[in-house]
Scaffold this motif. Structure first.
Motif, PDB file in Angstrom:
ATOM      1  N   ARG A 135       0.817  -1.217   0.000  1.00  0.00           N
ATOM      2  CA  ARG A 135       0.000   0.000   0.000  1.00  0.00           C
ATOM      3  C   ARG A 135       0.849   1.265   0.000  1.00  0.00           C
ATOM      4  O   ARG A 135       0.456   2.273  -0.573  1.00  0.00           O
ATOM      5  N   ASN A 136       1.989   1.211   0.630  1.00  0.00           N
ATOM      6  CA  ASN A 136       2.856   2.387   0.667  1.00  0.00           C
ATOM      7  C   ASN A 136       3.710   2.534  -0.588  1.00  0.00           C
ATOM      8  O   ASN A 136       4.332   3.571  -0.783  1.00  0.00           O
ATOM      9  N   SER A 137       3.749   1.514  -1.433  1.00  0.00           N
ATOM     10  CA  SER A 137       4.606   1.562  -2.616  1.00  0.00           C
ATOM     11  C   SER A 137       3.884   2.054  -3.866  1.00  0.00           C
ATOM     12  O   SER A 137       4.506   2.148  -4.917  1.00  0.00           O
ATOM     13  N   ILE A 138       2.586   2.365  -3.770  1.00  0.00           N
ATOM     14  CA  ILE A 138       1.877   2.779  -4.983  1.00  0.00           C
ATOM     15  C   ILE A 138       2.382   4.136  -5.461  1.00  0.00           C
ATOM     16  O   ILE A 138       2.788   4.977  -4.664  1.00  0.00           O
ATOM     17  N   GLU A 139       2.381   4.305  -6.774  1.00  0.00           N
ATOM     18  CA  GLU A 139       2.818   5.542  -7.403  1.00  0.00           C
ATOM     19  C   GLU A 139       1.780   5.940  -8.438  1.00  0.00           C
ATOM     20  O   GLU A 139       0.963   5.123  -8.863  1.00  0.00           O
ATOM     21  N   ILE A 140       1.834   7.181  -8.871  1.00  0.00           N
ATOM     22  CA  ILE A 140       0.922   7.654  -9.899  1.00  0.00           C
ATOM     23  C   ILE A 140       1.176   6.858 -11.175  1.00  0.00           C
ATOM     24  O   ILE A 140       2.312   6.664 -11.586  1.00  0.00           O
ATOM     25  N   GLY A 141       0.097   6.375 -11.784  1.00  0.00           N
ATOM     26  CA  GLY A 141       0.190   5.578 -13.002  1.00  0.00           C
ATOM     27  C   GLY A 141       0.060   4.084 -12.766  1.00  0.00           C
ATOM     28  O   GLY A 141      -0.166   3.328 -13.707  1.00  0.00           O
ATOM     29  N   ASP A 142       0.189   3.628 -11.527  1.00  0.00           N
ATOM     30  CA  ASP A 142       0.037   2.202 -11.228  1.00  0.00           C
ATOM     31  C   ASP A 142      -1.421   1.780 -11.399  1.00  0.00           C
ATOM     32  O   ASP A 142      -2.339   2.555 -11.135  1.00  0.00           O
ATOM     33  N   GLU A 143      -1.616   0.550 -11.847  1.00  0.00           N
ATOM     34  CA  GLU A 143      -2.970   0.000 -11.935  1.00  0.00           C
ATOM     35  C   GLU A 143      -3.291  -0.673 -10.608  1.00  0.00           C
ATOM     36  O   GLU A 143      -2.524  -1.491 -10.111  1.00  0.00           O
ATOM     37  N   VAL A 144      -4.445  -0.308 -10.041  1.00  0.00           N
ATOM     38  CA  VAL A 144      -4.832  -0.783  -8.718  1.00  0.00           C
ATOM     39  C   VAL A 144      -6.194  -1.457  -8.793  1.00  0.00           C
ATOM     40  O   VAL A 144      -7.070  -0.999  -9.516  1.00  0.00           O
ATOM     41  N   THR A 145      -6.343  -2.547  -8.056  1.00  0.00           N
ATOM     42  CA  THR A 145      -7.637  -3.177  -7.856  1.00  0.00           C
ATOM     43  C   THR A 145      -7.990  -3.014  -6.384  1.00  0.00           C
ATOM     44  O   THR A 145      -7.191  -3.367  -5.515  1.00  0.00           O
ATOM     45  N   THR A 146      -9.164  -2.459  -6.108  1.00  0.00           N
ATOM     46  CA  THR A 146      -9.568  -2.267  -4.719  1.00  0.00           C
ATOM     47  C   THR A 146     -10.144  -3.560  -4.162  1.00  0.00           C
ATOM     48  O   THR A 146     -10.423  -4.499  -4.904  1.00  0.00           O
ATOM     49  N   ILE A 147     -10.350  -3.588  -2.864  1.00  0.00           N
ATOM     50  CA  ILE A 147     -10.929  -4.776  -2.243  1.00  0.00           C
ATOM     51  C   ILE A 147     -12.377  -4.961  -2.665  1.00  0.00           C
ATOM     52  O   ILE A 147     -12.927  -6.046  -2.531  1.00  0.00           O
ATOM     53  N   GLY A 148     -12.989  -3.911  -3.218  1.00  0.00           N
ATOM     54  CA  GLY A 148     -14.353  -4.003  -3.725  1.00  0.00           C
ATOM     55  C   GLY A 148     -14.416  -4.410  -5.186  1.00  0.00           C
ATOM     56  O   GLY A 148     -15.486  -4.568  -5.748  1.00  0.00           O
ATOM     57  N   GLY A 149     -13.251  -4.556  -5.844  1.00  0.00           N
ATOM     58  CA  GLY A 149     -13.213  -5.012  -7.222  1.00  0.00           C
ATOM     59  C   GLY A 149     -13.125  -3.906  -8.261  1.00  0.00           C
ATOM     60  O   GLY A 149     -13.192  -4.186  -9.456  1.00  0.00           O
ATOM     61  N   ILE A 150     -12.977  -2.655  -7.858  1.00  0.00           N
ATOM     62  CA  ILE A 150     -12.864  -1.550  -8.809  1.00  0.00           C
ATOM     63  C   ILE A 150     -11.424  -1.489  -9.314  1.00  0.00           C
ATOM     64  O   ILE A 150     -10.486  -1.495  -8.533  1.00  0.00           O
ATOM     65  N   VAL A 151     -11.268  -1.433 -10.644  1.00  0.00           N
ATOM     66  CA  VAL A 151      -9.946  -1.416 -11.264  1.00  0.00           C
ATOM     67  C   VAL A 151      -9.742  -0.062 -11.934  1.00  0.00           C
ATOM     68  O   VAL A 151     -10.644   0.451 -12.593  1.00  0.00           O
ATOM     69  N   GLY A 152      -8.548   0.503 -11.772  1.00  0.00           N
ATOM     70  CA  GLY A 152      -8.250   1.776 -12.410  1.00  0.00           C
ATOM     71  C   GLY A 152      -6.806   2.173 -12.222  1.00  0.00           C
ATOM     72  O   GLY A 152      -6.012   1.417 -11.646  1.00  0.00           O
ATOM     73  N   ARG A 153      -6.461   3.355 -12.703  1.00  0.00           N
ATOM     74  CA  ARG A 153      -5.104   3.885 -12.584  1.00  0.00           C
ATOM     75  C   ARG A 153      -5.060   4.980 -11.532  1.00  0.00           C
ATOM     76  O   ARG A 153      -5.971   5.803 -11.435  1.00  0.00           O
ATOM     77  N   VAL A 154      -3.986   5.006 -10.762  1.00  0.00           N
ATOM     78  CA  VAL A 154      -3.796   6.022  -9.734  1.00  0.00           C
ATOM     79  C   VAL A 154      -3.423   7.337 -10.422  1.00  0.00           C
ATOM     80  O   VAL A 154      -2.492   7.375 -11.221  1.00  0.00           O
ATOM     81  N   VAL A 155      -4.171   8.416 -10.119  1.00  0.00           N
ATOM     82  CA  VAL A 155      -3.887   9.715 -10.722  1.00  0.00           C
ATOM     83  C   VAL A 155      -3.446  10.750  -9.689  1.00  0.00           C
ATOM     84  O   VAL A 155      -2.904  11.783 -10.052  1.00  0.00           O
ATOM     85  N   ALA A 156      -3.666  10.490  -8.407  1.00  0.00           N
ATOM     86  CA  ALA A 156      -3.230  11.405  -7.356  1.00  0.00           C
ATOM     87  C   ALA A 156      -3.032  10.629  -6.062  1.00  0.00           C
ATOM     88  O   ALA A 156      -3.738   9.656  -5.793  1.00  0.00           O
TER      89      ALA A 156
END
Length: 97
Positions: free
Chosen positions: A37-58
């Protein structure tokens, strides 16, 4: 010591060992999740525990903004909602050239 006392002591040692190993593995898993969780950076693709998938923008201290789909919907989440992270690989495109 009587045989009954030895059996009780043996059972306590076994239960203590089982508790120690379960606690240790839980702490290892918790540490791994915190590092992820602490290693995420802008542009990484993330899947939430609720199943939402997207790219980190901020990113903020304990939250992040996720951009989903082609309609570019932005949603703010807490970092604890991260289920998995796929790191952005900037070098993948340059290897084929």
């Amino acid at each position: 010591m009587t045989p009954e006392m030895l059996q009780i002591v043996f059972m306590l040692v076994i239960l203590g060992g089982m508790f120690f190993f379960m606690y240790r593995s839980q702490k290892k898993q918790q540490k791994k999740e915190t590092e992820m969780r602490n290693s995420i950076e802008i542009g990484d693709e993330v899947t939430t525990i609720g199943g939402i998938v997207g790219r980190v923008v901020a990113l903020k201290e304990d939250t992040f903004v996720l951009e989903t789909g082609s309609d570019r919907v932005k949603i703010r989440f807490r970092r604890t909602a991260i289920g998995s992270v796929n790191k952005l690989d900037m070098d993948a495109g340059s290897e084929n050239k």
